[in-house]
Design an enzyme around this catalytic site. Structure first.
Site, short mmCIF file in Angstrom:
data_model
loop_
_atom_site.label_atom_id
_atom_site.label_comp_id
_atom_site.label_asym_id
_atom_site.label_seq_id
_atom_site.Cartn_x
_atom_site.Cartn_y
_atom_site.Cartn_z
N SER B 56 -3.46 53.88 68.68
CA SER B 56 -4.92 53.75 68.77
C SER B 56 -5.50 53.92 67.37
O SER B 56 -6.04 54.99 67.04
CB SER B 56 -5.50 54.84 69.69
OG SER B 56 -4.85 54.90 70.92
N GLU B 57 -5.38 52.90 66.54
CA GLU B 57 -5.74 53.09 65.13
C GLU B 57 -7.20 53.50 64.94
O GLU B 57 -7.51 54.37 64.12
CB GLU B 57 -5.45 51.82 64.32
CG GLU B 57 -3.96 51.56 64.12
CD GLU B 57 -3.32 50.84 65.30
OE1 GLU B 57 -4.06 50.44 66.23
OE2 GLU B 57 -2.09 50.68 65.30
N GLN B 79 0.53 52.85 60.49
CA GLN B 79 1.95 52.49 60.31
C GLN B 79 2.17 51.31 59.35
O GLN B 79 3.08 51.34 58.54
CB GLN B 79 2.54 52.20 61.67
CG GLN B 79 4.02 52.33 61.73
CD GLN B 79 4.49 52.44 63.17
OE1 GLN B 79 4.39 51.48 63.92
NE2 GLN B 79 4.96 53.61 63.56
N PHE B 80 1.33 50.31 59.46
CA PHE B 80 1.34 49.19 58.51
C PHE B 80 -0.11 48.88 58.16
O PHE B 80 -0.98 48.96 59.04
CB PHE B 80 1.95 47.93 59.14
CG PHE B 80 3.45 47.97 59.28
CD1 PHE B 80 4.26 47.35 58.34
CD2 PHE B 80 4.04 48.64 60.34
CE1 PHE B 80 5.65 47.38 58.47
CE2 PHE B 80 5.42 48.69 60.47
CZ PHE B 80 6.24 48.06 59.52
N ALA B 81 -0.35 48.50 56.93
CA ALA B 81 -1.73 48.19 56.52
C ALA B 81 -2.33 47.12 57.42
O ALA B 81 -3.53 47.11 57.67
CB ALA B 81 -1.75 47.71 55.07
N ASP B 82 -1.47 46.25 57.91
CA ASP B 82 -1.94 45.17 58.78
C ASP B 82 -2.56 45.72 60.07
O ASP B 82 -3.28 45.01 60.76
CB ASP B 82 -0.77 44.26 59.14
CG ASP B 82 0.06 43.92 57.91
OD1 ASP B 82 -0.06 42.81 57.40
OD2 ASP B 82 0.82 44.81 57.45
N TYR B 83 -2.25 46.95 60.43
CA TYR B 83 -2.76 47.53 61.68
C TYR B 83 -4.08 48.27 61.47
O TYR B 83 -4.61 48.88 62.39
CB TYR B 83 -1.79 48.55 62.28
CG TYR B 83 -0.39 48.11 62.55
CD1 TYR B 83 -0.02 46.77 62.46
CD2 TYR B 83 0.57 49.04 62.91
CE1 TYR B 83 1.29 46.40 62.71
CE2 TYR B 83 1.87 48.68 63.17
CZ TYR B 83 2.23 47.35 63.06
OH TYR B 83 3.52 46.99 63.31
N ILE B 84 -4.58 48.28 60.27
CA ILE B 84 -5.73 49.14 59.99
C ILE B 84 -7.04 48.51 60.48
O ILE B 84 -8.05 49.20 60.61
CB ILE B 84 -5.83 49.46 58.48
CG1 ILE B 84 -6.63 50.75 58.26
CG2 ILE B 84 -6.42 48.31 57.69
CD1 ILE B 84 -6.59 51.27 56.84
N PRO B 86 -8.32 47.57 63.39
CA PRO B 86 -9.09 48.21 64.47
C PRO B 86 -9.87 49.45 64.00
O PRO B 86 -10.81 49.86 64.64
CB PRO B 86 -8.01 48.61 65.49
CG PRO B 86 -6.88 47.69 65.22
CD PRO B 86 -6.90 47.44 63.74
N HIS B 126 2.88 42.11 58.98
CA HIS B 126 3.58 43.28 58.43
C HIS B 126 3.79 43.17 56.93
O HIS B 126 4.69 43.79 56.37
CB HIS B 126 4.94 43.47 59.11
CG HIS B 126 4.85 43.84 60.55
ND1 HIS B 126 4.46 42.95 61.52
CD2 HIS B 126 5.06 45.02 61.20
CE1 HIS B 126 4.45 43.56 62.70
NE2 HIS B 126 4.80 44.81 62.53
#
Lengths: 374, 334
Positions: B56-57, B79-84, B86, B126
């Site tokens: 749950s970013e 976990q990965f910048a790509d997930y930031i 949200p 990723h």
């Protein structure tokens, strides 16, 4: 010091990898996958009669909010308040009743219909009004505006203009209470509209997983701006929105300050008991449009008038009780007069206080105050 | 230490140091982080100070902001910048702006650690370098180390900083340095002078660039993985280039940049992120504004192509040493 805290926290924890805590006395303690959810949908407690002092205090507190909002509406109409202004008129019983059960240090955080919450926490009407007019004596020196005010002293954490964003912040505040091991809780307010934001459910999950001391107060005024709950929400019983996360919820008559107080009392006891979060759905109603620019054509005059009548209006109901209880009309009028005086003084201040110095544009951006980072 | 160990050491000494510091994120606790940066910290500091969160970013960052407003100093891992993304709303609308709109009553002293960058065949979700999105947000700081020594010193400064810091960790550099030459054998950090990382607390101030190599012909500005790519390019082509590792893009060490470009009269900017609207554009504007009369050639930008990050064409997309050499040579031809 670190060691003792961490040991205590670890002792309370039953999770393998998170700070979760399940206390033995909690209603959720026997949660198993196949257990029914009936324990999560709670009946609101019996309404306890108010003493005359309580009624009198509630009347005064609610009237302060109403008169403040009416004055804000007037100043807005005269062009003295620019931008956005969301009035709380009609919903006063919610924040007033909840505030009656809070103790020193409990945090309050809400969205953009926030003037009532500020006044309820004891913030100075002058500072709130001057923020609306964008003056230096405003709580954010005029740089925040209607939706963005804060007070460390009153544990008021805003004032947030992004719908639903404050719900996760309130969850973090509750975490901080738990981490510090104090006995405080966080009252996290949001509306029926915000209840459809994804991050609300991220927050529910975390708060329940870690048993955080947070009361989620959903002020269901039945309209997300112009969209009624029936047109926006698949489940309109917002007290049930936490069921998937094993968060109990109550539906409360948010137009009756006694019902609000009774429910808040039970919720606060539950939360302080280490049982995790609880949801209070406050059924309420806003008399005005979503904001000053909203003529509210999406609902009928009859509907609004019905909510404003003596049977429903939260302030009229208390006033009737006060008079039934023997308070004279003169005494009631004296309170009215006193409140008007406070509001007029706030309005005067908000019009005469100077605008912030232009140099303030560059302050409070980064910790190194007044300088550009780059 | 390699970069993972250096970052772990920074967290370790700060957790030891200050009971208000805690660290959490997806798989951060029990598992020790997908890249092992939080390895053994839960064992040492307990479940309340190093723990796992749901995926749950937005919630991770937002709860950290709430904790920070109350006085804690959370360090979270995305976990990965790509997930930031949200959490972008919370970072922009809440973390970055809390101090300004509360008249300095509240602020968000949080650090958001984000492994970023390419070279690992992660494809478009990723591998990305989203630093420009954050550099644009007034109120945030953006830090990008390029080696183990800097990683520890900068992370400690970021944690101690009272502003929200996005701490970009070049994941291709975690376990060894990478010069943009995928066919070369992996170079472990252990032989590198900047892998000599003290066990104790030390700080590298945010906004202070590092002179990697002095030179007279052209100034090369880089950060993260591209520092090593650029250095390798310089060594290969023989141009006497000056290489500056920016270390942080907000705050930016503009003085070091200007001093160098005014001397060399030429400037090459290198980053992994795609070119259009990338941070190189801002650097180019700043250099032009301040060094116009000193410039003897157009400023060159070396960047990822303006495409999504591809899986199949990783080494065509990644701005390797040859592209840096080409750009440096173009500045010499004018």
């Amino acid at each position: 010091m670190a060691t003792s805290r961490e040991t205590a926290a670890n002792k309370r924890s039953s999770s393998k990898s998170g700070p979760a805590r399940r206390t033995s006395g909690g209603a959720k303690k026997a949660a198993t996958p196949d257990q029914g959810q009936s324990d999560l949908i709670r009946k609101p407690p019996e309404i306890a009669k108010f003493t005359t002092e309580e009624d009198s205090q509630a009347y005064r507190d609610m009237l302060l909010i109403r008169r403040f909002e009416e004055k804000a509406g007037q100043l807005y109409g005269r062009g003295l308040i620019g931008g956005f202004c969301h009035l709380y008129i009609g919903q006063e019983a919610v924040v007033t009743g909840v505030q009656m059960v809070l103790k020193e240090g409990d945090q309050v955080i809400t969205a953009y219909r926030d003037h009532g919450h500020m006044l309820a926490t004891g913030m100075d009407p002058k500072g709130v009004m001057a923020e609306l007019t964008g003056r230096r004596g405003g709580y954010s020196k005029g740089k925040g505006g209607s939706m963005h005010m804060f007070s460390r002293d009153k544990h008021f954490y805003g004032g947030h203009g992004i719908v639903g964003a404050q719900v996760s912040l309130g969850t973090g505040l509750a975490f901080a209470n738990r981490y510090r091991g104090n006995d405080n809780l966080c009252c996290t307010y949001f509306g029926d509209g915000a209840a459809n934001q994804g991050q609300v459910y991220e927050s529910f999950n975390m708060a329940s997983l870690w048993d955080l001391p947070v009361i989620y107060i959903i002020e269901n005024n039945q309209y997300a701006m112009g969209t009624s709950v029936t047109r926006s929400s698949a489940e309109t019983h917002f007290n049930q929105r936490g069921v998937s996360f094993r968060i109990p919820g109550m539906e409360v008559d948010g137009m009756d300050v006694r019902a609000v107080k009774a429910a808040a009392e039970e919720a606060a006891e539950f939360v302080r008991g280490g049982n995790g979060p609880i949801i209070l759905e406050m059924k309420t109603y806003r008399y005005r449009g979503h904001s000053m620019s909203d003529p509210a054509k999406y609902r009928s005059k009859e509907e609004v008038d019905k909510m404003k009548d003596r049977e429903h209006d939260p302030i009229e109901r208390v006033k009737a009780r006060l008079i039934d209880g023997g308070m004279s009309e003169e005494d009631v009028k004296a309170i009215d007069k006193e409140i008007r005086g406070v509001i007029n003084e706030a309005a005067e201040f908000a019009q005469n206080d100077p605008e912030p110095d232009p140099s303030e544009l560059w302050t409070d951006i980064y910790a190194e105050d007044g300088s550009e980072a780059a | 230490m390699n970069m993972v160990q250096a970052l772990n050491s920074a967290l370790d000494v700060k957790l030891e140091d200050d009971p208000d510091i805690l660290t959490f994120g997806e798989d951060v606790g029990y598992f020790g982080g997908v890249f092992r940066v939080t390895d053994k910290l839960q064992e040492k500091y307990g479940l309340t100070r190093c723990f796992d969160t749901p995926i749950s970013e937005g919630g991770i960052v937002a709860t950290a902001i709430g904790m920070g407003a109350y006085g804690l100093r959370p360090v979270v891992e995305i976990q990965f910048a790509d997930y930031i993304l949200p959490a972008f709303d919370q970072l922009v609308s809440e973390a970055a702006r809390l101090r300004y709109r509360s008249n300095g009553e509240f602020w968000a002293p949080i650090t958001v650690r984000v492994p970023y960058g390419g070279g690992i065949f992660g494809g478009q979700t990723h591998s990305q370098s989203p630093e420009a999105l954050f550099a644009h947000v007034v109120g945030l700081k953006s830090v990008i180390p390029s080696n183990p020594y800097d990683a520890k010193g900068l992370l400690i400064s970021a944690i101690e900083d009272d502003d929200p810091v996005i701490f970009f960790e070049p994941k291709r550099l975690y376990n060894g340095l990478f010069e943009g030459r995928p066919d070369d054998p992996v170079k472990p950090w252990k032989d590198h002078p900047l892998a000599d990382v003290p066990e104790d607390v030390y700080r590298i101030p945010l906004g202070k660039a590092r002179m990697v190599r002095e030179g007279a012909d052209v100034t090369v500005l880089a950060y993260g993985t591209m520092v090593h790519v650029a250095l390798s390019a310089i060594e290969e082509c023989g141009i006497d280039a000056e290489l500056i590792d920016l270390r942080s893009i907000v705050p930016l060490d503009i003085d070091a940049i200007v001093e160098s470009v005014q001397r060399t009269g030429r400037c090459v900017i290198a980053h992994e992120a795609s070119r259009y609207g990338g941070f190189g554009g801002e650097l180019s504007a700043l250099v032009q504004e301040r060094c116009f009369h000193h410039l003897r050639a157009p400023i060159e930008r070396v960047a990822g192509w303006d495409t999504p990050y591809p899986h199949a064409f990783e080494w065509d997309y990644f701005p390797g040493p040859q592209r840096v050499i080409d750009a440096m040579q173009r500045t010499q031809e004018v």
